[in-house]
Design an enzyme around this catalytic site. Structure first.
Site, short mmCIF file in Angstrom:
data_model
loop_
_atom_site.label_atom_id
_atom_site.label_comp_id
_atom_site.label_asym_id
_atom_site.label_seq_id
_atom_site.Cartn_x
_atom_site.Cartn_y
_atom_site.Cartn_z
N GLY A 148 0.89 -1.21 -0.18
CA GLY A 148 -0.08 0.18 0.09
C GLY A 148 0.74 1.14 -0.01
O GLY A 148 0.21 2.38 0.17
N TYR A 152 5.10 6.11 -1.03
CA TYR A 152 5.92 6.32 0.16
C TYR A 152 7.17 5.73 0.12
O TYR A 152 8.20 6.29 0.56
CB TYR A 152 5.19 6.17 1.34
CG TYR A 152 5.48 6.12 2.48
CD1 TYR A 152 5.36 7.85 2.96
CD2 TYR A 152 6.21 5.62 3.53
CE1 TYR A 152 5.81 8.10 4.34
CE2 TYR A 152 6.80 5.68 4.83
CZ TYR A 152 6.42 7.27 5.20
OH TYR A 152 6.91 7.40 6.44
N GLY A 183 11.04 2.51 12.08
CA GLY A 183 10.11 1.62 12.17
C GLY A 183 8.57 2.47 12.12
O GLY A 183 8.45 3.61 12.19
N1 CAA Z 1 0.42 -7.31 3.76
C1 CAA Z 1 -0.14 -8.40 2.97
N2 CAA Z 1 -1.38 -8.04 2.74
C2 CAA Z 1 -2.22 -6.94 3.16
C3 CAA Z 1 -1.62 -6.04 4.10
C4 CAA Z 1 -0.15 -6.20 4.08
N3 CAA Z 1 0.39 -5.29 5.04
N4 CAA Z 1 -2.58 -4.97 3.84
C5 CAA Z 1 -3.49 -5.39 3.26
N5 CAA Z 1 -3.44 -6.42 3.00
C6 CAA Z 1 -4.42 -7.33 2.23
C7 CAA Z 1 -5.69 -7.42 3.15
O1 CAA Z 1 -5.44 -8.58 3.71
C8 CAA Z 1 -6.82 -7.73 1.85
O2 CAA Z 1 -6.40 -9.00 1.63
P1 CAA Z 1 -7.84 -9.96 1.06
O3 CAA Z 1 -8.35 -9.34 -0.18
O4 CAA Z 1 -7.38 -11.22 0.83
O5 CAA Z 1 -8.84 -9.83 2.06
C9 CAA Z 1 -6.06 -6.92 0.75
O6 CAA Z 1 -4.74 -6.46 0.87
C10 CAA Z 1 -6.80 -5.57 0.49
O7 CAA Z 1 -6.91 -4.92 1.62
P2 CAA Z 1 -7.66 -3.94 2.00
O8 CAA Z 1 -9.19 -4.14 1.72
O9 CAA Z 1 -7.45 -3.03 3.13
O10 CAA Z 1 -7.31 -2.64 0.68
P3 CAA Z 1 -7.45 -1.39 0.86
O11 CAA Z 1 -7.11 -0.72 -0.54
O12 CAA Z 1 -8.96 -0.90 1.45
O13 CAA Z 1 -6.64 -0.72 1.85
C11 CAA Z 1 -4.09 -0.14 2.58
C12 CAA Z 1 -4.99 -1.08 1.60
C13 CAA Z 1 -4.50 1.19 2.43
C14 CAA Z 1 -2.66 -0.58 2.04
C15 CAA Z 1 -4.56 -0.82 3.98
O14 CAA Z 1 -4.18 -2.20 3.97
C16 CAA Z 1 -3.73 -0.12 5.07
O15 CAA Z 1 -3.61 1.14 5.46
N6 CAA Z 1 -2.38 -0.61 5.18
C17 CAA Z 1 -1.24 -0.24 6.11
C18 CAA Z 1 -0.20 0.39 5.33
C19 CAA Z 1 0.78 0.85 6.03
O16 CAA Z 1 1.77 -0.03 6.78
N7 CAA Z 1 1.16 2.03 6.09
C20 CAA Z 1 2.22 2.50 7.08
C21 CAA Z 1 1.74 3.99 7.53
S1 CAA Z 1 3.06 4.47 8.83
C22 CAA Z 1 4.22 4.97 7.90
O17 CAA Z 1 4.52 5.14 6.82
C23 CAA Z 1 5.30 5.29 8.98
C24 CAA Z 1 6.55 4.56 8.49
O18 CAA Z 1 7.48 5.29 8.11
C25 CAA Z 1 6.73 3.26 9.11
#
Ligand code: CAA
Length: 246
Positions: A148, A152, A183
């Site tokens: 996702g 970034y 992290g």
């Molecule tokens: N790993 C593997 N699979 C994942 C996943 C992951 N991290 N996240 C989501 N999925 C999967 C879901 O389980 C789902 O699988 P199924 O279709 O088999 O059920 C599929 O992907 C779709 O998921 P969503 O319906 O949630 O899809 P979406 O488009 O609505 O959302 C997303 C996707 C926006 C990426 C959401 O999953 C999300 O917010 N993920 C977190 C992303 C993340 O880690 N961001 C970090 C932010 S903090 C930061 O960036 C600071 C830093 O520097 C560390």
């Protein structure tokens, strides 16, 4: 005389913790805020009531001219910038399939172009004075990629390429350039992740078994800003609870 530290995006999250730490160490701390941010005066008042003496200046870090004007004002009103912490950043998380050009551009402009825009304003002065510190706040997700976060992860990885190249160019002039890669830290950016994803996909990957604390990141920034860190340059220091090791 105290050194001047400029921290982009210091109102909240990691940036605020960095500002607090550097102020406690005696730096004159300046932060930038997005023009039009209505919360700045209240934030400044709250912080300065606690005795920090922060200054805040408007700066659109995606815009070269805005960065120029901001740093010129800081130099005039506070002093030349000795330490630059490129911290301002945003996320627009979504799968690549759903990502628009606008979502890509916003993240690249804010997280990566900003590093050029800000560093360009301070580097000549640091070289002239034969002392300077540039600290780029990247992410574990720039090192390992994240579901996702094509935008970034690309921006954060790009930041470290910049660090390494510039570190080579200025090493002889007493200026260090480093990246830190935090992290998952307990800030709004992380707590905005859906709880279910945080619990099922992210926390299980962190051996230390918790989110990091902003103060833990601030401690690392303070070290890199110090005289003792003069031999550390071009590094990318991971601080991620063991989530990603290499
Ligand atoms: N790993 C593997 N699979 C994942 C996943 C992951 N991290 N996240 C989501 N999925 C999967 C879901 O389980 C789902 O699988 P199924 O279709 O088999 O059920 C599929 O992907 C779709 O998921 P969503 O319906 O949630 O899809 P979406 O488009 O609505 O959302 C997303 C996707 C926006 C990426 C959401 O999953 C999300 O917010 N993920 C977190 C992303 C993340 O880690 N961001 C970090 C932010 S903090 C930061 O960036 C600071 C830093 O520097 C560390």
């Amino acid at each position: 005389m105290s050194r001047v530290a400029l921290v982009t995006g210091g109102m909240g999250g990691l940036g605020e913790a960095v500002c607090i730490k550097l102020a406690a160490l005696g730096y004159k701390v300046v932060t930038t805020y997005s023009p039009g941010n209505a919360k700045v005066q209240d934030w400044l008042k709250g912080m300065n009531n606690m005795g920090y003496g922060f200054r805040a200046y408007p700066c659109d870090v995606t815009d070269f001219d805005s960065a120029h004007d901001c740093v010129a004002t800081v130099c005039k009103e506070v002093g030349a910038v000795d330490v630059l912490v490129n911290n301002a950043g945003i996320t627009r998380d979504m799968t690549f399939k759903k990502m628009s050009k606008n979502d890509w551009d916003a993240v690249i402009h804010t997280n990566l172009d900003s590093v050029f825009n800000m560093t360009k304003q301070v580097m000549d002065g640091m070289i002239e004075r034969k002392w300077g510190r540039v600290i780029n706040v990247s992410s574990v997700n720039g090192q390992k990629g994240a579901f996702g976060q094509t935008n970034y992860s690309a921006a954060k990885a790009g930041m470290h390429g910049f660090t390494k190249a510039l570190a080579l160019e200025v090493a002889k002039q007493g200026v260090t350039v480093n990246t830190i890669s935090p992290g998952y830290i307990g800030t709004k950016m992380v707590t905005a992740i859906p709880q279910e994803i945080l619990d099922s996909k992210i926390l299980p990957q962190i051996p230390v078994n918790r989110l990091g604390k902003p103060e833990e990141i601030a401690g690392l920034v303070a070290y890199l800003a110090s005289d003792e860190a003069a031999f550390v340059t071009g590094a990318n220091i991971s601080i991620n609870g063991g989530q990603h090791m290499f």
